[in-house]
Write a protein that holds these residues in place. Structure first.
Motif, PDB file in Angstrom:
ATOM      1  N   ARG A  53      -1.083  -1.733  -4.259  1.00  9.85           N
ATOM      2  CA  ARG A  53      -0.427  -1.540  -5.553  1.00  9.85           C
ATOM      3  C   ARG A  53       0.474  -2.727  -5.844  1.00  9.85           C
ATOM      4  O   ARG A  53       0.920  -3.411  -4.923  1.00  9.85           O
ATOM      5  CB  ARG A  53       0.428  -0.268  -5.507  1.00  9.85           C
ATOM      6  N   SER A  60      -4.087  -7.102  -6.164  1.00  6.16           N
ATOM      7  CA  SER A  60      -3.676  -5.856  -5.504  1.00  6.16           C
ATOM      8  C   SER A  60      -4.857  -4.904  -5.353  1.00  6.16           C
ATOM      9  O   SER A  60      -5.012  -4.257  -4.312  1.00  6.16           O
ATOM     10  CB  SER A  60      -2.519  -5.187  -6.257  1.00  6.16           C
ATOM     11  N   GLU A  61      -5.711  -4.824  -6.354  1.00  6.15           N
ATOM     12  CA  GLU A  61      -6.886  -3.943  -6.268  1.00  6.15           C
ATOM     13  C   GLU A  61      -7.837  -4.398  -5.167  1.00  6.15           C
ATOM     14  O   GLU A  61      -8.387  -3.573  -4.441  1.00  6.15           O
ATOM     15  CB  GLU A  61      -7.584  -3.882  -7.622  1.00  6.15           C
ATOM     16  N   ARG A 108       0.815  -1.222   0.000  1.00  2.00           N
ATOM     17  CA  ARG A 108       0.000   0.000   0.000  1.00  2.00           C
ATOM     18  C   ARG A 108       0.851   1.276   0.000  1.00  2.00           C
ATOM     19  O   ARG A 108       0.326   2.352   0.250  1.00  2.00           O
ATOM     20  CB  ARG A 108      -0.924  -0.018   1.214  1.00  2.00           C
ATOM     21  N   ALA A 165      -6.799  -3.135  -1.894  1.00  5.10           N
ATOM     22  CA  ALA A 165      -6.577  -1.680  -1.869  1.00  5.10           C
ATOM     23  C   ALA A 165      -5.086  -1.379  -1.825  1.00  5.10           C
ATOM     24  O   ALA A 165      -4.606  -0.573  -1.016  1.00  5.10           O
ATOM     25  CB  ALA A 165      -7.318  -1.031  -0.708  1.00  5.10           C
TER      26      ALA A 165
END
Length: 103
Positions: free
Chosen positions: A94, A88-89, A9, A92
């Motif tokens: 990257r 990753s989405e 994150r 929340a």
């Protein structure tokens, strides 16, 4: 490719402790959506579960929690990166390469 990717994150994976993905959060997510694939042991954090994911490109990657992030190993195809973005989405977070490049 042949190097690790990191689900984190923060802007660089080495700073993951600033906005951690907890071990519990990761394992809850992974146990519901990925295939368990064994364990890996680290001296400082102990034994962590390893989960597998078939990217549909010929790569079956391994994912494990380590130091407030999720590490992805086994990527050899650039096309596999796109297949990992949903993970990753969903967290929340990257998708970051070893050298800090964002995907």
């Amino acid at each position: 490719m042949g190097y690790d990717l990191h689900i984190t994150r923060v802007d660089h994976w080495t700073d993951a402790d600033r906005a951690p993905i907890s071990r519990g959060e990761w394992e809850s997510f992974a146990r519901q959506r990925l295939a368990e694939g064994g364990e890996v042991t680290f001296g400082e954090t102990g034994t962590e579960s390893v989960f597998g994911f078939d990217c549909g490109t010929g790569d079956v990657v391994s994912l494990h929690w380590w130091r407030d992030q999720v590490t992805v190993t086994g990527i050899t195809e650039v096309r596999s990166v796109a297949a990992l973005r949903w993970i990753s989405e969903a967290l929340a977070a990257r998708l970051i390469g070893d050298d800090g490049e964002a995907y």
